[in-house]
Design an enzyme around this catalytic site. Structure first.
Site, PDB file in Angstrom:
ATOM      1  CG  ASP A  92       2.497   2.036   7.595  1.00 43.81           C
ATOM      2  OD1 ASP A  92       2.163   3.194   7.299  1.00 43.81           O
ATOM      3  OD2 ASP A  92       2.027   1.021   7.039  1.00 43.81           O
ATOM      4  CG  ASP A 138      -0.308  -0.077   2.539  1.00 43.02           C
ATOM      5  OD1 ASP A 138       0.674  -0.832   2.670  1.00 43.02           O
ATOM      6  OD2 ASP A 138      -0.773   0.587   3.487  1.00 43.02           O
TER       7      ASP A 138
END
Length: 305
Positions: A212, A68
């Site tokens: 992240d 992603d």
């Protein structure tokens, strides 16, 4: 500097949010640039809805190799070639980014007609071009992952032209030398030191863009004192344990870090697809209860740094 969010969803796209990609428009009067941070699936299509041309991209920074944040890269690279773009492009990312790009191009029978440099990074300073520097910090995630700190160098203060004219310095090329802090000699033998006629330097802006991450030791150093901090808020406070178990952060953790680091503004992104518009406002309220200067990034939102 100007941030343009091309994708703000975590993991998978939704009807209103694409997966992660952020443009940084440097907006420098003499050395402009357009940088991309992460390149999730569909990023080049998101670009079509902006005023920015992929040909203007000169640097791409990949935080980690989860799809992603990465799967839009091969298509973007190939489209630049098909459009006849010749401007060089540099990609920065963790170990494996070179293999991913080269394999995708080779297996698909694709290539680039422009100079493409791929730099596999570790923690530390990535480059300093004299106007700004970029430093990578390791984050807490199942894959090797980095956050990027972008710092502009201080700009010279304004030149006191009136005082120079009063001192008999004619406007023109000499002013440029003095603006650079140099010392010049006038025809009458006097020496004029530019530093004596410059106002205090103008502090450069600083920006932290997190990949992240769950809570980690490097986060505070990455974010300390920046004007703008971009950080994930994948899940809400009630789901903090679940977020951390997967290498992600909650709203509370993002806001608490912003407060501790003394940042000017927090922008939350990478929102779980479980949240609709109402749910996203819930995330924003949770962050603002801890750090009021919080904004929620939506696709195509623009923020000044």
């Amino acid at each position: 500097m100007e941030l343009i969010f091309l994708g703000t969803s975590a993991g998978v796209p939704t009807r209103t949010r694409n997966v992660t990609a952020i443009l940084l428009n440097l907006q420098h009067p003499t050395q402009s640039g357009l940088w991309l941070f992460d390149c999730g699936e569909g990023t080049q299509h998101q670009l079509l809805h902006t005023a920015f041309n992929p040909g203007k991209l000169d640097k791409i920074f990949i935080s980690h190799l989860h799809g992603d944040h990465l799967f839009g890269l091969p298509g973007l690279l190939c489209s630049r070639s098909m459009s006849g773009i010749v401007q060089p492009l540099t990609i920065y990312g963790p170990q494996g980014i070179r293999e991913f790009v080269e394999t995708a191009l080779r297996i698909s029978g694709s290539w680039t007609d422009y100079p493409l440099e791929i730099v596999e990074i570790g923690a530390g300073e990535i480059f300093d071009d004299g106007l700004r520097k970029v430093t990578a910090y390791p984050l807490e995630h199942p894959l090797e992952c980095y956050g990027y700190r972008i710092e502009e160098h201080d700009k010279p203060g304004a030149l006191n032209a009136q005082a120079l004219k009063a001192a008999g310095v004619p406007p023109g090329p000499l002013f440029q030398e003095l603006k650079a802090g140099k010392t010049i000699m006038l025809d009458d033998g006097r020496q004029i030191n530019g530093a004596d006629y410059l106002a205090a330097p103008v502090p450069g802006k600083a920006l932290a863009i997190f990949g992240d991450t769950g809570p980690c030791d490097a986060a505070l150093e990455l974010a300390k004192g920046v004007d703008v901090m971009v950080h994930e808020a994948t899940l809400d406070m009630a789901m903090e344990a679940k977020a951390n178990s997967r290498g992600h952060s909650s709203t509370r953790q993002a806001a608490a870090l912003a407060r501790e680091a003394g940042v000017g503004k927090l922008i939350i992104t990478h929102v779980s697809s479980r949240y609709d518009d109402k749910g996203c406002q819930h995330l924003l309220r949770e962050c603002r209860s801890i750090f009021p200067a919080t904004e929620l990034a939506n696709d195509f939102a623009v923020f000044n740094v």
